[in-house]
Every structure is written in C-alpha cells, then in structure tokens.
Design a protein around this motif. Structure first.
Motif, mmCIF file in Angstrom:
data_model
loop_
_atom_site.group_PDB
_atom_site.id
_atom_site.type_symbol
_atom_site.label_atom_id
_atom_site.label_comp_id
_atom_site.label_asym_id
_atom_site.label_seq_id
_atom_site.Cartn_x
_atom_site.Cartn_y
_atom_site.Cartn_z
ATOM 1 N N GLY A 1 36.285 51.298 80.016
ATOM 2 C CA GLY A 1 37.610 51.886 79.962
ATOM 3 C C GLY A 1 38.579 51.068 79.140
ATOM 4 N N ARG A 2 39.512 51.778 78.521
ATOM 5 C CA ARG A 2 40.661 51.150 77.862
ATOM 6 C C ARG A 2 41.892 51.683 78.574
ATOM 7 N NH1 ARG A 2 42.495 52.846 71.880
ATOM 8 N NH2 ARG A 2 42.753 54.810 73.005
ATOM 9 N N ALA A 3 42.636 50.764 79.194
ATOM 10 C CA ALA A 3 43.874 51.148 79.857
ATOM 11 C C ALA A 3 45.050 50.748 78.985
ATOM 12 C CB ALA A 3 43.987 50.475 81.217
ATOM 13 N N VAL A 4 46.008 51.651 78.906
ATOM 14 C CA VAL A 4 47.273 51.366 78.242
ATOM 15 C C VAL A 4 48.333 51.453 79.334
ATOM 16 C CG1 VAL A 4 48.918 52.063 76.475
ATOM 17 C CG2 VAL A 4 46.450 52.343 76.071
ATOM 18 N N PHE A 5 48.842 50.279 79.734
ATOM 19 C CA PHE A 5 49.874 50.189 80.756
ATOM 20 C C PHE A 5 51.218 50.032 80.049
ATOM 21 C CE2 PHE A 5 46.063 47.977 82.493
ATOM 22 C CZ PHE A 5 45.737 48.863 83.509
ATOM 23 N N GLU A 6 52.088 51.008 80.196
ATOM 24 C CA GLU A 6 53.392 50.974 79.526
ATOM 25 C C GLU A 6 54.350 50.019 80.243
ATOM 26 O OE1 GLU A 6 54.027 52.330 76.693
ATOM 27 O OE2 GLU A 6 52.246 53.593 76.504
ATOM 28 N N PRO A 7 55.365 49.501 79.531
ATOM 29 C CA PRO A 7 56.370 48.654 80.187
ATOM 30 C C PRO A 7 56.931 49.384 81.416
ATOM 31 C CG PRO A 7 56.702 48.622 77.822
ATOM 32 C CD PRO A 7 55.645 49.672 78.097
ATOM 33 N N GLY A 8 57.063 48.656 82.507
ATOM 34 C CA GLY A 8 57.533 49.242 83.756
ATOM 35 C C GLY A 8 56.408 49.725 84.654
ATOM 36 N N ASP B 1 58.314 43.720 77.668
ATOM 37 C CA ASP B 1 58.692 44.996 77.066
ATOM 38 C C ASP B 1 57.605 45.627 76.205
ATOM 39 O OD1 ASP B 1 61.236 44.809 78.217
ATOM 40 O OD2 ASP B 1 61.966 43.585 76.552
ATOM 41 N N ASP B 2 56.411 45.030 76.186
ATOM 42 C CA ASP B 2 55.316 45.565 75.385
ATOM 43 C C ASP B 2 54.252 46.173 76.287
ATOM 44 O OD1 ASP B 2 56.379 44.683 72.897
ATOM 45 O OD2 ASP B 2 55.650 42.654 73.345
ATOM 46 N N PRO B 3 53.600 47.232 75.841
ATOM 47 C CA PRO B 3 52.487 47.768 76.625
ATOM 48 C C PRO B 3 51.383 46.720 76.765
ATOM 49 C CG PRO B 3 53.086 49.294 74.868
ATOM 50 C CD PRO B 3 53.831 48.010 74.617
ATOM 51 N N CYS B 4 50.676 46.778 77.866
ATOM 52 C CA CYS B 4 49.485 45.942 78.049
ATOM 53 C C CYS B 4 48.275 46.838 77.841
ATOM 54 C CB CYS B 4 49.465 45.330 79.449
ATOM 55 S SG CYS B 4 47.985 44.328 79.752
ATOM 56 N N VAL B 5 47.397 46.428 76.933
ATOM 57 C CA VAL B 5 46.163 47.161 76.667
ATOM 58 C C VAL B 5 45.007 46.276 77.123
ATOM 59 C CG1 VAL B 5 44.689 48.207 74.905
ATOM 60 C CG2 VAL B 5 47.187 48.369 74.717
ATOM 61 N N ALA B 6 44.164 46.834 78.001
ATOM 62 C CA ALA B 6 43.045 46.071 78.541
ATOM 63 C C ALA B 6 41.771 46.900 78.506
ATOM 64 C CB ALA B 6 43.349 45.644 79.975
ATOM 65 N N LEU B 7 40.655 46.212 78.263
ATOM 66 C CA LEU B 7 39.332 46.825 78.321
ATOM 67 C C LEU B 7 38.661 46.351 79.600
ATOM 68 C CD1 LEU B 7 38.162 46.176 74.656
ATOM 69 C CD2 LEU B 7 39.297 48.200 75.576
ATOM 70 N N ASP B 8 37.891 47.237 80.234
ATOM 71 C CA ASP B 8 37.245 46.889 81.508
ATOM 72 C C ASP B 8 35.841 47.481 81.521
ATOM 73 O OD1 ASP B 8 36.462 46.758 84.258
ATOM 74 O OD2 ASP B 8 38.554 46.674 84.843
ATOM 75 N N TRP B 9 34.860 46.631 81.808
ATOM 76 C CA TRP B 9 33.465 47.058 81.849
ATOM 77 C C TRP B 9 32.983 47.325 83.266
ATOM 78 C CZ3 TRP B 9 35.461 43.692 78.425
ATOM 79 C CH2 TRP B 9 35.211 43.952 77.079
ATOM 80 N N ASN B 10 33.834 47.116 84.246
ATOM 81 C CA ASN B 10 33.359 47.220 85.620
ATOM 82 C C ASN B 10 34.159 48.178 86.484
ATOM 83 O OD1 ASN B 10 31.512 46.157 87.686
ATOM 84 N ND2 ASN B 10 33.371 45.359 88.613
ATOM 85 N N GLY B 11 35.477 48.092 86.452
ATOM 86 C CA GLY B 11 36.269 48.747 87.478
ATOM 87 C C GLY B 11 36.950 50.050 87.127
ATOM 88 N N PHE B 12 36.677 50.636 85.967
ATOM 89 C CA PHE B 12 37.453 51.809 85.578
ATOM 90 C C PHE B 12 36.739 53.146 85.774
ATOM 91 C CE2 PHE B 12 40.601 49.615 82.440
ATOM 92 C CZ PHE B 12 41.389 49.255 83.517
ATOM 93 N N ALA B 13 35.482 53.158 86.174
ATOM 94 C CA ALA B 13 34.763 54.430 86.319
ATOM 95 C C ALA B 13 35.491 55.370 87.282
ATOM 96 C CB ALA B 13 33.334 54.193 86.783
ATOM 97 N N ASP B 14 36.013 54.847 88.395
ATOM 98 C CA ASP B 14 36.712 55.671 89.368
ATOM 99 C C ASP B 14 38.206 55.372 89.435
ATOM 100 O OD1 ASP B 14 34.443 57.123 90.219
ATOM 101 O OD2 ASP B 14 33.828 55.433 91.465
ATOM 102 N N TYR B 15 38.710 54.557 88.522
ATOM 103 C CA TYR B 15 40.104 54.123 88.521
ATOM 104 C C TYR B 15 41.034 55.279 88.182
ATOM 105 C CZ TYR B 15 43.994 50.899 87.584
ATOM 106 O OH TYR B 15 45.192 50.230 87.611
ATOM 107 N N ALA B 16 42.110 55.406 88.951
ATOM 108 C CA ALA B 16 43.126 56.457 88.728
ATOM 109 C C ALA B 16 42.504 57.853 88.740
ATOM 110 C CB ALA B 16 43.887 56.212 87.421
ATOM 111 N N LYS B 17 41.469 57.992 89.547
ATOM 112 C CA LYS B 17 40.775 59.280 89.673
ATOM 113 C C LYS B 17 41.166 59.891 91.001
ATOM 114 C CE LYS B 17 36.168 61.228 89.230
ATOM 115 N NZ LYS B 17 34.757 60.876 88.997
#
Length: 121
Positions: free
Chosen positions: A36-43, A103-119
């Motif tokens: 997964g690639r998550a894009v977490f916006e500021p806030g 104030d910048d988005p955080c972009v993270a890659l995850d090989w383990n925990g995103f299969a069911d994340y925010a589902k």
C-alpha cells in the motif's frame, strides 16, 4: 509468473479514501501479498479519519513500511512514541494512534499492514 513485474500506484487495484478528504490508501495486490501507498494529508489523524472506518479504539494493523515524504508521529496504546520522516523505515505493532506533523502530506509505503487498513467491515 513472470520474472519482472512493474505496477503503478497511480493505477492501484483499490483506492480507499480516508474520512474528511484527509488522504487515501492506494493498494496493489500481488502474488506475494498486498503493498500500500498511503497519502496522509496535513491534519490527518488515525483516531479522527480512520477510526470511524475501522471501528476499533486504536489502529490494530501491524505496519512494516517506509516513509517517502512528510512526517508522521505514532503513539502506542502504552504511551511509547516516535516520529518518522523521509527515508525512515518503520515497524509498528498493533495498538496505536498516529497523525501528520507539519504542513506537508506524509506519503508512506507499507508491505504488511495495509491489506485491511481503512476497509469498512
């Protein structure tokens, strides 16, 4: 199975938006598991923007990932905390909250925990 696979997160198999338009998760499903690639916006904060989707008191995903850009602060249920930024490898066990720092988005890659994340369950 081919010897080389190239995929783009811009054509993800699935995209899961976070509450309040505070980012998204782009998910690629491969023969070796999901990435997964998550894009977490500021806030963005897990307890505000993913908790309503997950329905748990804290994030119950185990993460093994890499921060591409931006900063994220993680606090475990037991009070242990750390902050991750560009170039950092991170391993976080279940039972935590997290939020974007700055104030910048955080972009993270995850090989383990995103299969069911925010589902939605």
């Amino acid at each position: 199975m081919t010897g080389i696979t190239r995929r783009s997160f811009d054509q993800a198999d699935e995209t899961r938006p976070f509450e309040g338009d505070k980012g998204r998760l782009d998910l690629l499903t491969t023969e070796n598991g999901s990435v997964g690639r998550a894009v977490f916006e500021p806030g963005w904060r897990w307890s505000e923007h993913v908790k309503p989707i997950a329905g748990t008191d804290s994030c119950q995903a185990a993460h093994v990932g890499y921060v591409v850009s931006g900063r994220i602060h993680v606090v475990m249920d037991d009070g242990e905390e750390d902050e991750f930024g560009p170039g950092d490898f991170m391993e976080v066990t279940p039972g935590h909250d997290a939020w974007v720092v700055g104030d910048d988005p955080c972009v993270a890659l995850d090989w383990n925990g995103f299969a069911d994340y925010a589902k939605a369950s």
